[in-house]
Design a protein around this motif. Sequence first.
Motif, mmCIF file in Angstrom:
data_model
loop_
_atom_site.group_PDB
_atom_site.id
_atom_site.type_symbol
_atom_site.label_atom_id
_atom_site.label_comp_id
_atom_site.label_asym_id
_atom_site.label_seq_id
_atom_site.Cartn_x
_atom_site.Cartn_y
_atom_site.Cartn_z
ATOM 1 N N ASN A 93 0.844 -1.207 0.000
ATOM 2 C CA ASN A 93 0.000 0.000 0.000
ATOM 3 C C ASN A 93 0.870 1.245 0.000
ATOM 4 O O ASN A 93 1.801 1.389 0.789
ATOM 5 N N ARG A 94 0.546 2.167 -0.902
ATOM 6 C CA ARG A 94 1.202 3.475 -0.954
ATOM 7 C C ARG A 94 0.184 4.606 -0.887
ATOM 8 O O ARG A 94 0.433 5.635 -0.285
ATOM 9 N N ARG A 95 -0.964 4.389 -1.492
ATOM 10 C CA ARG A 95 -1.969 5.450 -1.569
ATOM 11 C C ARG A 95 -2.701 5.644 -0.249
ATOM 12 O O ARG A 95 -3.125 6.754 0.061
ATOM 13 N N TYR A 129 -10.155 1.373 -1.840
ATOM 14 C CA TYR A 129 -9.411 1.724 -3.042
ATOM 15 C C TYR A 129 -10.351 1.997 -4.212
ATOM 16 O O TYR A 129 -10.092 2.874 -5.044
ATOM 17 N N GLN A 132 -11.476 5.439 -4.473
ATOM 18 C CA GLN A 132 -10.485 6.341 -5.060
ATOM 19 C C GLN A 132 -10.315 6.121 -6.557
ATOM 20 O O GLN A 132 -9.418 6.690 -7.173
ATOM 21 N N ARG A 134 -9.696 3.139 -7.994
ATOM 22 C CA ARG A 134 -8.803 2.018 -8.304
ATOM 23 C C ARG A 134 -9.605 0.718 -8.250
ATOM 24 O O ARG A 134 -9.512 -0.061 -7.291
ATOM 25 N N SER A 137 -7.906 -2.906 -8.011
ATOM 26 C CA SER A 137 -7.099 -3.270 -6.839
ATOM 27 C C SER A 137 -7.487 -4.665 -6.343
ATOM 28 O O SER A 137 -8.637 -5.093 -6.445
ATOM 29 N N VAL A 139 -6.803 -7.389 -2.901
ATOM 30 C CA VAL A 139 -6.326 -7.518 -1.524
ATOM 31 C C VAL A 139 -6.439 -8.982 -1.127
ATOM 32 O O VAL A 139 -7.526 -9.581 -1.202
ATOM 33 N N ILE A 157 -1.559 -6.167 -0.753
ATOM 34 C CA ILE A 157 -2.372 -5.226 -1.519
ATOM 35 C C ILE A 157 -1.710 -4.924 -2.858
ATOM 36 O O ILE A 157 -0.541 -4.524 -2.905
ATOM 37 N N GLU A 159 -2.462 -2.320 -5.459
ATOM 38 C CA GLU A 159 -3.327 -1.142 -5.575
ATOM 39 C C GLU A 159 -3.896 -0.956 -6.983
ATOM 40 O O GLU A 159 -5.025 -0.497 -7.144
ATOM 41 N N THR A 162 -5.494 3.859 -11.293
ATOM 42 C CA THR A 162 -6.812 4.494 -11.232
ATOM 43 C C THR A 162 -7.553 4.262 -12.539
ATOM 44 O O THR A 162 -6.968 4.236 -13.621
#
Length: 768
Positions: A93-95, A129, A132, A134, A137, A139, A157, A159, A162
């Motif tokens: 995860n980064r976002r 996600y 947003q 995405r 994504s 998980v 995750i 991501e 988008t």
Amino acid sequence: MGFVLTPSFASAQSYQFNSVRVEGNQRIQSDTIVSYAALERGKPVSAGQLNDAYQRILDSGVFETVELVPSGNSLIIKVTEFPTINQINFEGNRRIKDDKLAELIESAPRRVFRAAQAERDAETIAAAYGAQGRLASRVTPRIIRRSDNRVDLVFEIAEGDTIEVERVSFVGNKVYSDRRLRRVLETKQAGLLRTFINKDTLIEDRLQFDRQVLRDFYLSRGYVDFRVNSTNAEVTRERDAVYLVVDVTEGQQFEFGNISVTSEIAEADADLYRSALKVKPGVTYSPLIVERSIEMLETLATRQGIDFLRVEPRVTRNDRDLTLDVEFAMVRGPRVFVERIDIEGNTTTLDRVIRQKFRSVEGDPFNPREIRDAAERIRALGFFAKSDVDVREGSSESQVIVDVNVEEQPTGSLSLGGAYSVNDGFGVNVGLTENNFLGRGQRLSFSIATAQESEEYVLGFTEPHLLGRDLKFDLDLGVSETDSSYAEYDTSRAFFRPALTFNVTEDTTLEVRYTWADSEMIRRDDVSFVGGTYPVAGPVIRSEINQGSKTSSSLGFTYSYDSRLTGLDPNIGFTMQVGADYAGLGGDSEYLRTTAKLVAQRKILNEEVTLRATLETGSLHWMGDDYSRSIDRFVLTPSVMRGFEPGGIGPRDTAPRADGGSYDDFLGGNVYAVARFDAEFPLGLPEELGLRGGLFYDVGNLWGLQDVDTPASGGFVVGRNGSFRHVVGFSVLWTTAFGPLRFNFSNAVKKEDFDKEQSFDLTLQARF
């Protein structure tokens, strides 16, 4: 995971157990497990009862496997406990940060691990996600086994990218084009600057909001039957973009028909209230106009001392002529009072800041409309991430309690920006603002603006409700310096300006201000040439520089009118500002400065084309014993009159120089008048480019120089009276994520020989 019950019990078989033994449990007490089974010792137990006991133990939710093993007169319950969660980690995860994800899930350290719950948590994270944009994504929950029947829970995750809205199109619209409707929506098409904007991603909540704003758009224009049939998002095969199609039914446009007011209250004169209404037959119908009319009538009743008056709009539809008759019925509402207003959730903001948004206080008659309006005003403060205003019954049926629950959010901001214009060059803007200073609802700001040719430092303070009244107090302190290439001198200025602003009517405001300023024109070094040197500025400017630092102390006002606040047509707007400042209350200068600005705007061709006319004028009457200076008089910049440099038109000093040339110093003027006419329209390019075109025509003049040092002028001042200049041009308007860019290409079709043209002008204001 498997669950085993052995042996398989025949339905006719029965057992009798004198003892029950539990094996395999580590955390759960044996007596607790036996109580789950709920089997009585020494009594016959059927196979069905054993199955029920097995199910009860399993349903406790703490065991991975359960076995019931009859052994003679004993029952052995073998269990394998679910492991406990040692820790939870998120990978990839980064976002969304770890702490935000931890708030979304129900699994937690030191709790029993359940695979089903971990799967639900994974779906929750994926949904976050998806919100947003995405949608691709993924998980995956995984466990790492540790000692003592513990596991580490890891959410892996991916991501994904988008999902951009590649295209927004409409079906069923005939009146308004796709291009016009796309400007209404919050969801935007992906464009060239897709890296910097977030409104071109597909988000479900945003689509729901767009459905509502689209409906509001049509309703405000009289299309009462409008509806959104569907919003379909077709994902591309690569799942990296969607095509959004909005199916609408516009219906017919309705106008107001017969407008009437009836009264069921003896003290309320229906004819008086009817004369107060602004809406007339033939005006395009809008629910907002009806709401404003109701609010105005109820406010009028309150002023007349009539309590509990309620206005009910009764609408009659006339399909034959496409009109809606509206009867505003004034009725007596229930006798209900506001017992108290309870405010919760505000840890920083003072209660009085929220109470100021209510026009009702404890003991006043209860008005549901006023409470709804107060809720909107609280939300408009921007201090709260969430604000809910509810009403409940009080200590009796005739009293209500208003509950206000808020959730505070940060109200301070640090803004870093860059600016560029052909006049001032590149610059940097730094601003620090706190909109809720010390929880008092006050605004404190400090800004620094620097450019190649100017610097300004300003400290500002605003109290929106001085002394608890609807009275705004502003205080600005600042210093500035300029080193302009368009003038042959530098300037330095410091100022102190307090002001009071209040509403005169619903659509007019009045600002009263005091201004103290200290300003100075600073001489530059002489210029060298083969035969010697000469002053960089002409004799008039030098005489003004010799006046040194001068202070002014003035009292002024600005009266503003904005028809858009209460106007009946959203496509027509008119604003007006009239102001005056008198200096002479101390200080070195005495003058009267007056200004006026009128702006009228109309949208035509189904709101595709915007027409705008602006008239701006000003007059300076100098009354001091000395002479005015160039920095005291009016100077026209490209923002006022396009097609010329700052100070490019108006009186100029053309005295001869020692090197054989002549000076060319602009001096400003005491009177100016400018009219600007603009038309903005689409260029037919893809909407996502954000490009529109414009045509403009400016006509204006700057004149009047009666208070110049006559000996210094030496008879070389030109343009004292001047003439009206005419400029035509074309504009390209580009709406970007950095801010609006405007490219002006102009040509002065009528000018004076000594004017300084500027055929191109670009302005960019950016914030990051």
